[in-house]
Scaffold this active site. Sequence first.
Site, mmCIF file in Angstrom:
data_model
loop_
_atom_site.group_PDB
_atom_site.id
_atom_site.type_symbol
_atom_site.label_atom_id
_atom_site.label_comp_id
_atom_site.label_asym_id
_atom_site.label_seq_id
_atom_site.Cartn_x
_atom_site.Cartn_y
_atom_site.Cartn_z
ATOM 1 N N ARG A 1 0.873 -1.404 -0.036
ATOM 2 C CA ARG A 1 0.146 -0.058 0.087
ATOM 3 C C ARG A 1 0.785 1.278 0.080
ATOM 4 O O ARG A 1 1.668 1.399 0.825
ATOM 5 C CB ARG A 1 -0.818 -0.149 1.167
ATOM 6 C CG ARG A 1 -1.983 1.146 1.073
ATOM 7 C CD ARG A 1 -2.700 1.185 2.427
ATOM 8 N NE ARG A 1 -3.751 0.307 2.152
ATOM 9 C CZ ARG A 1 -4.436 -0.575 3.126
ATOM 10 N NH1 ARG A 1 -4.042 -0.388 4.446
ATOM 11 N NH2 ARG A 1 -5.252 -1.493 2.776
ATOM 12 N N HIS B 1 4.704 -11.097 1.402
ATOM 13 C CA HIS B 1 5.183 -10.190 2.578
ATOM 14 C C HIS B 1 6.344 -10.686 3.291
ATOM 15 O O HIS B 1 7.166 -9.949 4.237
ATOM 16 C CB HIS B 1 3.956 -9.781 3.935
ATOM 17 C CG HIS B 1 4.350 -8.755 4.567
ATOM 18 N ND1 HIS B 1 4.496 -8.839 6.033
ATOM 19 C CD2 HIS B 1 4.326 -7.389 4.440
ATOM 20 C CE1 HIS B 1 4.473 -7.952 6.554
ATOM 21 N NE2 HIS B 1 4.611 -6.629 5.572
ATOM 22 N N TYR C 1 13.627 2.156 11.897
ATOM 23 C CA TYR C 1 12.484 0.970 12.391
ATOM 24 C C TYR C 1 13.402 0.031 13.229
ATOM 25 O O TYR C 1 14.791 -0.371 12.824
ATOM 26 C CB TYR C 1 11.968 0.200 11.389
ATOM 27 C CG TYR C 1 10.775 1.151 10.415
ATOM 28 C CD1 TYR C 1 10.738 2.356 10.709
ATOM 29 C CD2 TYR C 1 10.257 0.460 9.787
ATOM 30 C CE1 TYR C 1 9.797 3.089 9.824
ATOM 31 C CE2 TYR C 1 9.186 1.061 8.776
ATOM 32 C CZ TYR C 1 8.943 2.361 8.978
ATOM 33 O OH TYR C 1 8.126 3.181 8.143
#
Length: 693
Positions: free
Chosen positions: A413, A443, A476
């Site tokens: 997305r 993923h 992250y």
Amino acid sequence: MNQAVQTSEAIEYDQSVRYLNRDLSLLDFHLRVLEQAVDPLHPVIERLVFLLIFSRNMDEFFEVRVAGLMQQLSYSDDTTTPDGMHPSEILAKISETAHAAIDRQYRILNEEVLPALAEENIRFLRREELTNDQATWVHQYFREQVLPVLTPISLDPAHPFPRLVNKSLNFIVTLDGKDAFGRDIKFAIVPAPRSLPRVVRLPDHLTGGFEHHVMLSAIIHEHVSELFPGMSATGCHQFRVTRNADLEFDEEAEDVAKALKGGLSSRRFGRAVRLEVTSHCPENIVEYLLRRFGLNQTQLYKVNGPVNLARLLSNFNRPKMRYKSFTPAMPAALKSSEDIFAAIKKQDILIHHPFESFAPVINFLREAARDPQVLAIKQTLYRSGADSEIVQILADAARQGKEVTAIIELRARFDEESNMEVANILQEAGAVVVYGIVGYKTHAKMILVVRREGDKLTRYVHLGTGNYHAGNARMYTDYGLLSANPQLSEDVHKIFQELTGMGKAAKLQKLLHAPFTLHPQLLAYIDEEIGFAKSGKGGHIIVKVNALTERQLIDALYKASQAGVKVELIIRSTCCLRPGVPGLSDNINVRSIVGRFLEHTRVYYFGSGGEPKVYCASADWMDRNLFSRVEVCFPIDNGHLRRRIIQQGLQNYLEDNQQAWNLTKEGIWERVVPKEGEPLHMAQSILLEKLAR
């Protein structure tokens, strides 16, 4: 934390108690991000950054979650969510919470952050605050840099209200007088070009060397009359519309990339879901815009400041007002070895980003591309970027004649367009590009390198919890594992075959694999802990993920709690499990860590009667990850690495009393406050001190 005890009597609760609402829980996470903007632990410019992150988070929340709920209502869908709430109830609660949060965001900006910046001579000047010399410079900037790219659009029968792009900054201008054709035009729309910076720094010689800025919106507002010669602009008001940005396209189309490209163009003009205007915008203008976009008052957000706050950040060169810089460390196993393949073959290598460098991942690929003994490279790409060094290395390897296969997830997305560009670059270089499995997003984070060593072929792998994106690896927290374990690499090889070919689900030796074995095995491990608890061996589960929404796993954790299993959950954002409910979840604690780095690691710990099992994974505990995506969960078999993850990646976060929030049985997130005399413990800072430089 207290030892778990078996609940004497399990109590059955209805849905509204058993599950928290997914959308409201996600909104709660965004509120925790907003609270960072008032946290003195963060330098002032970083507090501004958190305000802007909150804006971006809310944009996506409206584009996807709110838009989805509105779509359900438009279909007259009476389906309730697992917690028993109807979409109309959820939207009403979202509206109430979001309005209060956005009001608070602008109060923080105007009353705390901007004054703190001004004390350091970083100022955002209003039009009326400009000196004569500054106003002259701004006017010249408008004439030379802004005016040539502006396109004013009058509103009349020949010029209906334009289709405005999602989240674009626009102005509605009220006019007096007649234009060159004698028309009596009352309104015009002026879109602000996206190519222009939203923040303009004034030259140092006009500010005494201080950092003074003017917003593009203020520059356009001040000079908007110049767009309408012979007429007077009697009003100029910013507005911004947020639209449904979820893609709809035929996933079974003959050419998925072509179908997706068509869907991308429609995303920019999806159904309106939110209107933002400045607080001083007249009511008649507000009502006019609401009618044009088909929205009502609950979908209107009046803000005391720029409506496009997400683009406020400038390149402030003030190191003392930002986080202290750091250099990610090189894993010890790679410091003394020039041959990365020899180092990996010697032992598994764990990398903890961003505290440890992402460079070994890039070096692993670069050496594979250069090494004449390497025959093949296979990699999954979910979010990487067309300008990524990884993409260039793969393209170079393909040009050199190596067998390069890239599994590119086009449907990641908001990265769809970038991923299509990546696919084109690799295809032109001669790589085999596959878009994954119809109906399932790929993923998983995997690299496989096949190398000839003597008369044998040896496989080397990298498995990770995060995307192959160097920028994200600085912001992250994620784990990566480099390994030459034959069973592990054979499993990775089989999954790549599964993704590029056809056939039955691969039978794996080490890896757990969604949508096949991961979910049932997690349930089996939870059930195993229940057995340990009942036999007096003290069941223990620790789960660190971004989100927990899948009901079967939630119900299994409730069952474990009732059996006396100690359950500790570290959930970054959405959590639909309700902890601490008597007879249901007495032994479950849920916490969230929000700090400098976005918590992104997925780690599953099962006590296993004193011989812990530890897995890292690409999958959160959500329906989409477990049933609609290709995910990989890999065991940490090396005892030293397993202990390191338990201590640094789990226990360290459970002890945090500076940036932690606990979830109450009422579904409220409460900030953890250190007890009197308790040592201060900030998990991310401890990892920076221990691992980075």
